[in-house]
Each structure stands twice: as C-alpha cells, then as structure tokens.
Design an enzyme around this catalytic site. Structure first.
Site, PDB file in Angstrom:
ATOM      1  N   SER A 191       5.575  -7.337   3.642  1.00 37.64           N
ATOM      2  CA  SER A 191       6.268  -7.624   4.898  1.00 37.64           C
ATOM      3  C   SER A 191       7.052  -8.932   4.826  1.00 37.64           C
ATOM      4  O   SER A 191       6.716  -9.837   4.057  1.00 37.64           O
ATOM      5  CB  SER A 191       5.239  -7.698   6.032  1.00 37.64           C
ATOM      6  OG  SER A 191       4.341  -8.747   5.770  1.00 37.64           O
ATOM      7  N   LYS A 230      -2.472  -8.433  -7.723  1.00 39.57           N
ATOM      8  CA  LYS A 230      -3.275  -8.156  -6.526  1.00 39.57           C
ATOM      9  C   LYS A 230      -2.719  -6.934  -5.780  1.00 39.57           C
ATOM     10  O   LYS A 230      -1.601  -6.970  -5.285  1.00 39.57           O
ATOM     11  CB  LYS A 230      -3.260  -9.353  -5.569  1.00 39.57           C
ATOM     12  CG  LYS A 230      -4.313  -9.188  -4.476  1.00 39.57           C
ATOM     13  CD  LYS A 230      -4.090 -10.082  -3.286  1.00 39.57           C
ATOM     14  CE  LYS A 230      -3.229  -9.439  -2.231  1.00 39.57           C
ATOM     15  NZ  LYS A 230      -3.728  -8.168  -1.685  1.00 39.57           N
ATOM     16  N   PRO A 231      -3.493  -5.852  -5.707  1.00 38.98           N
ATOM     17  CA  PRO A 231      -3.047  -4.699  -4.925  1.00 38.98           C
ATOM     18  C   PRO A 231      -3.353  -4.940  -3.442  1.00 38.98           C
ATOM     19  O   PRO A 231      -4.041  -5.901  -3.093  1.00 38.98           O
ATOM     20  CB  PRO A 231      -3.918  -3.566  -5.459  1.00 38.98           C
ATOM     21  CG  PRO A 231      -5.210  -4.252  -5.827  1.00 38.98           C
ATOM     22  CD  PRO A 231      -4.834  -5.648  -6.272  1.00 38.98           C
ATOM     23  N   GLU A 243      10.420  -8.793  -2.339  1.00 37.50           N
ATOM     24  CA  GLU A 243      10.999  -7.524  -1.877  1.00 37.50           C
ATOM     25  C   GLU A 243      10.334  -7.230  -0.541  1.00 37.50           C
ATOM     26  O   GLU A 243       9.165  -6.863  -0.490  1.00 37.50           O
ATOM     27  CB  GLU A 243      10.725  -6.432  -2.921  1.00 37.50           C
ATOM     28  CG  GLU A 243      11.757  -5.329  -2.888  1.00 37.50           C
ATOM     29  CD  GLU A 243      11.313  -4.144  -2.080  1.00 37.50           C
ATOM     30  OE1 GLU A 243      11.419  -4.219  -0.835  1.00 37.50           O
ATOM     31  OE2 GLU A 243      10.864  -3.166  -2.678  1.00 37.50           O
ATOM     32  N   LEU A 244      11.093  -7.465   0.534  1.00 36.69           N
ATOM     33  CA  LEU A 244      10.474  -7.463   1.863  1.00 36.69           C
ATOM     34  C   LEU A 244      10.921  -6.244   2.672  1.00 36.69           C
ATOM     35  O   LEU A 244      11.304  -5.245   2.105  1.00 36.69           O
ATOM     36  CB  LEU A 244      10.807  -8.782   2.564  1.00 36.69           C
ATOM     37  CG  LEU A 244      10.498 -10.029   1.717  1.00 36.69           C
ATOM     38  CD1 LEU A 244      10.943 -11.301   2.413  1.00 36.69           C
ATOM     39  CD2 LEU A 244       9.012 -10.094   1.369  1.00 36.69           C
ATOM     40  N   CYS A 257      10.245   1.122   2.306  1.00 41.97           N
ATOM     41  CA  CYS A 257      11.173   0.093   2.783  1.00 41.97           C
ATOM     42  C   CYS A 257      12.619   0.545   2.665  1.00 41.97           C
ATOM     43  O   CYS A 257      13.505  -0.083   3.234  1.00 41.97           O
ATOM     44  CB  CYS A 257      10.943  -1.217   2.046  1.00 41.97           C
ATOM     45  SG  CYS A 257      10.936  -0.986   0.281  1.00 41.97           S
ATOM     46  N   GLU A 291      14.196  -5.966  -8.992  1.00 42.52           N
ATOM     47  CA  GLU A 291      13.240  -5.208  -9.811  1.00 42.52           C
ATOM     48  C   GLU A 291      13.974  -4.036 -10.433  1.00 42.52           C
ATOM     49  O   GLU A 291      14.843  -3.440  -9.798  1.00 42.52           O
ATOM     50  CB  GLU A 291      12.084  -4.714  -8.944  1.00 42.52           C
ATOM     51  CG  GLU A 291      11.190  -5.858  -8.511  1.00 42.52           C
ATOM     52  CD  GLU A 291       9.952  -5.411  -7.765  1.00 42.52           C
ATOM     53  OE1 GLU A 291       8.909  -6.050  -7.939  1.00 42.52           O
ATOM     54  OE2 GLU A 291      10.029  -4.434  -6.997  1.00 42.52           O
ATOM     55  N   TRP A 321       0.804  -1.227   0.000  1.00 47.62           N
ATOM     56  CA  TRP A 321       0.000   0.000   0.000  1.00 47.62           C
ATOM     57  C   TRP A 321       0.837   1.278   0.000  1.00 47.62           C
ATOM     58  O   TRP A 321       0.292   2.361  -0.137  1.00 47.62           O
ATOM     59  CB  TRP A 321      -0.924   0.011   1.230  1.00 47.62           C
ATOM     60  CG  TRP A 321      -0.204  -0.284   2.505  1.00 47.62           C
ATOM     61  CD1 TRP A 321      -0.139  -1.505   3.134  1.00 47.62           C
ATOM     62  CD2 TRP A 321       0.600   0.609   3.294  1.00 47.62           C
ATOM     63  NE1 TRP A 321       0.657  -1.414   4.260  1.00 47.62           N
ATOM     64  CE2 TRP A 321       1.120  -0.122   4.378  1.00 47.62           C
ATOM     65  CE3 TRP A 321       0.929   1.965   3.187  1.00 47.62           C
ATOM     66  CZ2 TRP A 321       1.950   0.436   5.348  1.00 47.62           C
ATOM     67  CZ3 TRP A 321       1.762   2.540   4.147  1.00 47.62           C
ATOM     68  CH2 TRP A 321       2.249   1.773   5.213  1.00 47.62           C
ATOM     69  N   ASN A 322       2.168   1.194   0.193  1.00 44.01           N
ATOM     70  CA  ASN A 322       2.911   2.454   0.367  1.00 44.01           C
ATOM     71  C   ASN A 322       3.160   3.194  -0.959  1.00 44.01           C
ATOM     72  O   ASN A 322       3.267   4.412  -0.977  1.00 44.01           O
ATOM     73  CB  ASN A 322       4.208   2.253   1.161  1.00 44.01           C
ATOM     74  CG  ASN A 322       5.122   1.232   0.548  1.00 44.01           C
ATOM     75  OD1 ASN A 322       4.747   0.530  -0.383  1.00 44.01           O
ATOM     76  ND2 ASN A 322       6.335   1.136   1.048  1.00 44.01           N
TER      77      ASN A 322
HETATM   78  P1  ADP Z   1       2.306  -4.480   5.173  1.00 45.95           P
HETATM   79  O1  ADP Z   1       2.747  -4.985   6.509  1.00 45.95           O
HETATM   80  O2  ADP Z   1       3.230  -3.514   4.544  1.00 45.95           O
HETATM   81  O3  ADP Z   1       0.857  -4.116   5.098  1.00 45.95           O
HETATM   82  P2  ADP Z   1       1.734  -6.996   3.965  1.00 45.95           P
HETATM   83  O4  ADP Z   1       2.811  -7.979   3.717  1.00 45.95           O
HETATM   84  O5  ADP Z   1       0.721  -7.296   4.991  1.00 45.95           O
HETATM   85  O6  ADP Z   1       2.518  -5.657   4.195  1.00 45.95           O
HETATM   86  O7  ADP Z   1       0.965  -6.658   2.632  1.00 45.95           O
HETATM   87  C1  ADP Z   1       1.580  -6.600   1.364  1.00 45.95           C
HETATM   88  C2  ADP Z   1       0.665  -7.266   0.381  1.00 45.95           C
HETATM   89  O8  ADP Z   1       0.544  -8.632   0.746  1.00 45.95           O
HETATM   90  C3  ADP Z   1      -0.738  -6.713   0.313  1.00 45.95           C
HETATM   91  O9  ADP Z   1      -1.207  -6.767  -1.010  1.00 45.95           O
HETATM   92  C4  ADP Z   1      -1.511  -7.686   1.177  1.00 45.95           C
HETATM   93  O10 ADP Z   1      -2.878  -7.754   0.865  1.00 45.95           O
HETATM   94  C5  ADP Z   1      -0.828  -8.982   0.801  1.00 45.95           C
HETATM   95  N1  ADP Z   1      -0.988 -10.086   1.754  1.00 45.95           N
HETATM   96  C6  ADP Z   1      -1.220 -10.039   3.071  1.00 45.95           C
HETATM   97  N2  ADP Z   1      -1.301 -11.282   3.574  1.00 45.95           N
HETATM   98  C7  ADP Z   1      -1.113 -12.142   2.546  1.00 45.95           C
HETATM   99  C8  ADP Z   1      -1.060 -13.561   2.402  1.00 45.95           C
HETATM  100  N3  ADP Z   1      -1.226 -14.365   3.435  1.00 45.95           N
HETATM  101  N4  ADP Z   1      -0.844 -14.082   1.176  1.00 45.95           N
HETATM  102  C9  ADP Z   1      -0.666 -13.281   0.114  1.00 45.95           C
HETATM  103  N5  ADP Z   1      -0.684 -11.938   0.180  1.00 45.95           N
HETATM  104  C10 ADP Z   1      -0.916 -11.372   1.362  1.00 45.95           C
END
Ligand code: ADP
Length: 476
Positions: free
Chosen positions: A225, A171-172, A246-247, A280, A457, A147-148
């Site tokens: 994350s 998927k956003p 990319e974490l 990040c 990337e 989302w950032n």
């Molecule tokens: P943040 O902590 O920055 O919100 P997330 O890792 O939770 O980061 O989210 C990044 C992306 O991963 C978003 O598109 C979110 O919807 C998606 N996401 C969250 N949980 C899962 C999951 N279990 N499997 C796949 N995608 C996911």
C-alpha cells in the site's frame, strides 16, 4: 501443515515460537496453519547471515545456474504451489497455475540477461587511464511482498536480487506466507550458500523498521500500500537508504468512440476480474465515450452476470473470495457510496449467498453513471466492481484520468494509432496498455510514477535496480 516458517543462515527457524499467527483460507475461514510472530531480533540475525554470505561474490555462471534451477523446480511443483496459492489467497486454480508460470518466468528471464552485468570497458584511453564500468551487487536487500500474488511478487524481487548477486532478507505478507515458505523449501533443497536467502515474517512494522534502519541493508524493495510505502520512506530517509516502491494504483481504462468495443469488453473482463479485482493494475475507473457507453454496458452485462463466484479450488470458479472480511466491507462501502450519489447498479447485489457464510465472496458488480466525486473513483477498489463513467472529449477524459495521486497503469482502446500515441504520452503512469488489458511481464520494466512509487521490476531495468555502478580508472 508444515511447522517451520522462518529461514535464516540456511536453517529453518521459528518452530518453538509460541506467539503465532493463524493463516486462514479466505474462501472458508478454515485455518491452514500458523506462523511464528518473528520480529526485530530475527530480522537482525537474518541480515547478519546475509551480510556474511556476501563475503564471496558469486560468478555470473553460478547465478545463471541457480536461476535456471529455481525456475525448473517451481515448474516441477506447479500443481502443489498453485494449490497453496489458492488455499491462502483464494484465487481460482487456473490463475494460481498462471502465477507459478509467471514466477518461474522471472527466474528464467534474468538467467538470460546476466550479460548486462558484465564489465564494460570504455573505448580508448581517457585522461591517461583505462576506464571500466562494473555493475556490482548492491549488497544485502530487504524484500517485502504483498498478499495478492503471494508467490509471484516475491519471485519478481528475489530473481532480480539473486541475478544481481545480492543476499536477501524476504518478508511475505502475514495473510499469505505459505507460498513463500514453499518457495524457500525449494531454495533450501538447492543448498544455496548459507545466508544468501533468508525469510522472516510476523511483526511487519518491526521487521520493516529494522530493514530500513540497519546500515547493512542497502535496498528495501517493497510492494504494497501507499501508506506503508510512505512510512518506509520516512524510516529509510535518515539512513539515505535506497528504496524501490511498487505501491497502489487507480488505473483508468479509456474507451474511445472508434474503439473495437467487443475487444475492449473482453480485455476489461480479464483485466478487471483477475484475483477478484485485487491487483494493483486492475482497471479501476472505466471512461467510455458517451456515444458508445450504452452499447459497451450491454456488452458487459451478460459477461458479468455469467461469472461464477466460489471457492477457487473448484474448477467451475471464475472469481474467488476477497482476501478477508475487511476487504469485503471496503468494496461494499464504495459501491453503496456510489449508489447513494446516483450511480446505477446494472449487475450485482447486496446479498451474500447463504452457502458462502464466511463472508468474503463479493458479487461481481457493474456500475454505470459513476462520477469523480465517488469514493470508488478516488480510492483503489480491490474488488470485482466495474465502475463506468461517460466522457465527452479528449481534454476532459485525460484530465480526469490523471486526477489521482496514483500513476501505475492505464489502458486505452482506439482504432486510431495517432490518437493512441497522443493519449499515451499524456497519461501520467508507468504502464500503458493500448487495445489490451495486459499487465506486467518478466521481460519488460514495470513500475509507477507519483504515489504509485518508483523503481522498476522486470526487464533489464529491474535487474540493474539491485546493482551499484562502480567505475574504475586505471592509470596506463
Ligand atoms: P495491503 O494494504 O495490500 O495489505 P500492506 O502495505 O499493508 O498492503 O502490506 C504489504 C506488505 O507490507 C505485507 O508484507 C505487510 O506485512 C507489510 N507491512 C505492513 N505494514 C508494514 C510496516 N509498517 N513496515 C513494513 N512492512 C509492512
């Protein structure tokens, strides 16, 4: 607010879905609209459509035209897209405009680099054969974005995937899906082959699981994350699926005694407060040589004090809201923890200004006397907080800088080029800024090491990330 949301096989889906997620403006809490909670079934349909779209491989010329046209259309809608980014993500309009330009830059860049995908014939005859190396499209790819940077993170992935000839299921983040929908409106107008690009959103774990388990998806490219990245790794492992992750980051920003302090302070302000500190590559742990730490803090103090916090849509705003109240609470907890262990708050406060009653506006904060055992050093902050520690020598600062599970970005300020090379070589990270707080750019590969992920990337490496190398040997 538009009703459509998902996009599968060249058509919008999701209008009739009654289970919906409200999207809110993080500055005001006002609802911006809602999206359907799509899940496993829609993701499978999207994968099926994507697989069907791959039956005919697109030519490099065709891809070049698509990429160039998407870049042009993004720029044509620059203001509207920026308004959408600011509304759902909160960042100031000028940053959103820069995000649109950055997004278009990826499409433009890959359009110029497609020659890297041309067949390479090896010289001469080897083992009585003629050898050709081909960079084939990897196939259907799943793209999961955070989302950032609601537009740019998706565009980084999508541009490279389309350039490589892949078909996409994107998927956003559910917190910021509207920019992705606006992007797909452009793709829809372009009339790409049905199924080449698809969009799903809603039940993130269910969508992620299908992407990892369905054999037709060849790569899952994820930005988000470390926890979710790890989960995707586990889900993908039995299927031997390629991942590009990319974490998180926990970037050290090291200021040596001989550095141009003014320059370092300016670079830190720009780097640290972009997207209210929610990137990040934001500097997270600021290490300053003890002899100059006082002077450096005094350079920062007036700059941090003068930052204007407010709704990103206002032209005067420097710092918008954090993405939600949970983000606010996390950053405040880190600041309080640091203060409880002896850090000094040079700028900042606990009070939330009353007119900002939605509660996501975090006061820009400058902390001094920060130490490794504080949460603010151990975790990614994702907020507008500068946390300063003093250091005494090269060994100790490099040891501390590397003492994190993350390894995405690092920054170093010194006027000694030899020291710069020496430090950079010893920093465990994928991106090093030397006398700059500059983050990624479309032309250069970007990515992490250790728990910040793997894969790149941007750059030619980012293009090849979405290809499979096929070698053909033809008997002569
Ligand atoms: P943040 O902590 O920055 O919100 P997330 O890792 O939770 O980061 O989210 C990044 C992306 O991963 C978003 O598109 C979110 O919807 C998606 N996401 C969250 N949980 C899962 C999951 N279990 N499997 C796949 N995608 C996911």
């Amino acid at each position: 607010m538009t009703k459509h949301s998902g996009y599968v096989a060249g058509a919008w889906i999701g209008e009739a879905v009654t289970d919906r997620i409200t999207v809110r403006n993080p500055a005001t809490g006002a609802p911006l609209g809602d999206i359907p909670r799509l899940g496993a079934a829609e993701t499978r349909r999207a994968i099926e459509a994507a697989a069907a779209a791959l039956s005919e491989e697109s030519s490099l010329d065709q891809r070049r035209t698509w990429l160039e046209t998407i870049a042009e259309m993004l720029l044509k809608r620059r203001d509207a897209l920026a308004a959408t980014i600011t509304a759902e993500q909160g960042k100031p309009t000028r940053e959103s405009l820069a995000e649109v330009d950055y997004s278009a830059g990826f499409f433009r860049y890959f359009a110029t680099e497609l020659h890297h995908l041309e067949d390479r014939t090896l010289p001469g005859e080897i083992r009585s054969c003629r050898w050709v190396v081909r960079h084939r499209p990897a196939g259907v790819v799943g793209l999961i974005a955070p989302w950032n940077f609601p537009l740019a993170m998706l565009c980084k992935k999508l541009s490279a995937a389309l350039a490589a000839g892949c078909a996409v299921v994107a998927k956003p983040a559910e917190l910021t899906p509207l920019s992705a929908i606006a992007l797909f409106e452009i793709l829809h107008e372009l009339r790409l082959p049905a199924g080449l690009v698809n969009l799903v959103m809603g039940d993130a774990p269910a969508i992620g699981q299908v992407m990892c388990e369905d054999a037709r998806v060849r790569i899952v490219s994820f930005t988000g994350s470390t926890d979710v990245g790890r989960r995707l790794s586990v889900q993908a492992a039995p299927h031997l699926k390629r991942l590009s992750l990319e974490l998180g980051g926990n970037a050290p920003f090291i200021v040596l005694r001989d550095a141009d302090l003014q320059r370092a302070a300016e670079a830190l302000m720009t780097n640290k407060f972009r997207a209210a500190g929610q990137t990040c590559v934001c500097a997270n742990r600021i290490y300053v040589a003890r002899e100059v730490v006082g002077a450096f803090v005094e350079l920062l103090r007036p700059r941090v004090e003068s930052l204007v916090v407010g709704n990103g849509a206002l032209p005067t705003t420097d710092i918008g809201p954090l993405i939600n109240k949970a983000a606010f609470a996390k950053v405040m907890r880190q600041v309080r923890h640091a203060m409880s262990l002896g850090a000094t708050r040079v700028v900042g406060s606990d009070a939330v200004p009353p007119e900002h009653d939605w509660g996501c506006f975090f006061p820009p904060t400058l902390l001094q006397g920060v130490r490794a055992e504080m949460e603010i050093c151990q975790q990614e902050t994702f907020g507008p907080v500068i946390a300063i520690s003093a250091f005494d020598d090269e060994e100790s600062v490099l040891k501390e800088a590397n003492a994190t599970e993350y390894g995405l970005a690092a920054y170093l300020f010194t006027n000694d080029p030899q020291k710069a090379r020496r430090y950079a070589a010893r920093l465990h990270c994928g991106h090093v800024g030397i006398n700059t707080g500059q983050g990624p750019t479309p032309e250069a590969p970007f990515g992490g090491v250790k728990h910040s992920g793997f894969g790149r990337e941007g750059g030619v490496e980012g293009l090849l990330e979405f290809t499979e190398t096929q070698t053909s040997a033809t008997a002569s």
